[in-house]
Scaffold this active site. Structure first.
Site: not given
Length: 512
Positions: A370, A321, A197-198, A264, A51
């Site tokens: 990432q 992610e 995205n999201e 996460y 990103e």
């Protein structure tokens, strides 16, 4: 011989003989059932995420042609070589939240004429768009990886998304001619396209019903040239929001090829104080591994929601992610999400990849967050210096699992328990590689106690081990080889392969 030069074998020998391991090792048995193969482990499960965030792109992948750092057409050579070694199957770009405000036209044409924008999500710094569509797509080709382009459904129109796809993939027409004028004659191959995205957060703060409606609308206008295939990925759930998955599948399941989920691992489980990347306690070691293994329950429940509407499993689940997220390093630029990477991160990576191996009927892609200098990175750089992280080494050790056929592995042994968290002391994954060899990964999660693992397998088993003297063992630019894999082999006991695992270790072997 290279490993011996770095002194890694003496380190492993010292760990095996340390006072903490003088006690009798825990007894574990592993039974691999080669008669029950699962669906293939798609190489894309080992995908990466890059990103426009911090130093992930600039200084990470790209230094520009004027840089004194050795580069090829602006791409730094050391990073490119390291990533090629991992056989990276797919890279997701340009975000993340950055994608939700990204205008693809900002990143084409002469670099000097590209507009400068504010990266509102990540530090409020300026983005000069030196790295745009051409730079990413060309890099994907250099790396030998598939491109996963994330489209902006949050703040741009369906027409914009449609034209971006045409610009990248069309053989002819005005947009193709514009691409050619900008230096690319033939179309690129775009295998994956993220329709937003999201959408539940930075991508528009949408309710699932509205997100599903917008997906249905936008995806209709995102199409490759005739005869080409495009995998359209719908923006899915934030962690354990199973209702989001339920609604997306019910209302738009027939209009997608894959649905994403993001998760996460935070040591504390709290976003305002996540915990440190190094210098942490054993309690945080345990909480991090415990929260990482929640991935299995998370996937299982999302799969159940998908099965309600798609029992034939036509729609894949992409964990596009995932990774550890700590408080960023003191002194680093706010909003850049730079963190160190230790043996704990290696264990999280191994445990998570093993979980993906157990869900291959749905999980067809995953993208760690990432790739460079951001969150659970493969690589860290400091201007012209580069180091490989423990997470990189796990991905390197696991390369044979790309495209392999997994087998069920029954593990009987103690659990590691601390601070209210409980995980299996030894976690195992087994698979038949594309080369015909049986590969076995074994992870000892206990930071204090060794394990002796007896299997139902016979033959020889050789490979590599990753471990270190402390739970936060990590590499620095001054000492970049503090932790890296060493050679390892199992021994035979009663005709069965037996593995001696030091505390806090990861082993991957080929069984022949």
């Amino acid at each position: 011989m290279k490993l011996l030069k770095h002194g890694l074998l003496p380190i492993v020998a010292t760990l095996m003989a340390s006072p903490a391991l003088a006690q009798a090792p825990a007894s574990v048995t592993v039974t691999v059932d080669t008669g029950k193969p699962g669906a293939k482990i798609e190489p894309a499960v080992y995908g990466q995420f890059a990103e426009h965030l911090g130093r992930g792109i600039y200084e990470g992948l790209w230094v520009g042609t004027d840089s004194k750092i050795p580069n090829t057409n602006g791409y730094r050579n050391d990073v490119l070589a390291a990533l090629r070694h991992l056989k990276v199957p797919v890279v997701r770009w340009p975000g993340g939240c950055f994608a939700d405000e990204y205008d693809w036209r900002d990143g084409i044409g002469p670099s000097a004429k590209r507009p400068v924008r504010i990266n509102r999500h990540w530090g409020g710094v300026t983005e000069d768009n030196a790295f745009g569509t051409h730079e990413f797509m060309n890099y994907s080709e250099m790396l030998g990886t598939d491109a996963y382009v994330a489209g902006n459904m949050g703040s741009m129109s369906p027409r914009d998304m449609s034209q971006w796809m045409e610009y990248m993939t069309a053989e002819k027409g005005s947009l193709a001619e514009e691409r050619k004028k900008n230096g690319r004659e033939k179309p690129w191959a775009v295998k994956y396209f993220g329709v937003g995205n999201e959408t539940w957060g930075c991508g528009g703060s949408m309710r699932p019903e509205y997100s599903a409606d917008l997906h249905r609308r936008y995806q209709e206008f995102v199409n490759p040239p005739a005869g080409k295939k495009l995998i359209k990925v719908a923006s899915g759930s934030n962690g354990s929001d199973y209702n989001f998955t339920d609604v997306m599948m019910r209302e738009a399941g027939s209009k997608m090829n894959a649905l994403s989920v993001h998760y996460y691992t935070l040591p504390t489980g709290k976003w305002d104080k996540k915990g440190a990347a190094t210098g942490f306690s054993e309690d945080e070691w345990a909480s991090t591994l415990g929260r990482a293994t929640f991935m299995d329950e998370l996937i299982t429940k999302h799969e159940a929601m998908m099965d309600k509407h798609d029992p034939e499993k036509k729609v894949a689940l992409y964990v596009d992610e995932w990774g550890t997220w700590y408080d960023q390093e003191s002194g680093s630029t706010p909003g850049f999400l730079y963190q160190q990477n230790s043996l704990r991160d290696a264990e999280v990576a191994a445990l998570t990849l093993n979980i993906f191996h157990r869900h291959t009927d749905r999980v067809k892609m995953a993208n760690i967050a990432q790739m460079i200098n951001v969150l659970q990175a493969m690589i860290l750089t400091d201007k012209g210096r580069m180091l490989l992280t423990p997470t990189y080494h796990v991905f390197d050790m696991y390369v044979p699992f790309q495209g392999a056929t997994p087998y069920a592995a029954d593990v009987k042994g103690p659990t590691y328990e601390k601070a209210g968290f409980k995980v299996p002391m030894v976690d195992v994954s087994a698979a038949r590689g594309a080369d015909g060899k049986l590969y076995l990964s074994l992870t000892n999660t206990d930071p204090n106690k060794a394990a002796r693992v007896t299997t139902n397998l016979s033959g020889n088993a050789r490979g590599r081990i990753l471990t270190g003297p402390a739970i936060d063992t990590h590499n620095t630019f001054e000492q970049p080889n503090t932790i890296q894999p060493a050679v390892y082999s199992a021994h035979s006991s009663g005709g069965k392969l037996t593995f001696d695992l030091p505390a806090k270790s990861i082993v991957v072997v080929a069984v022949e």
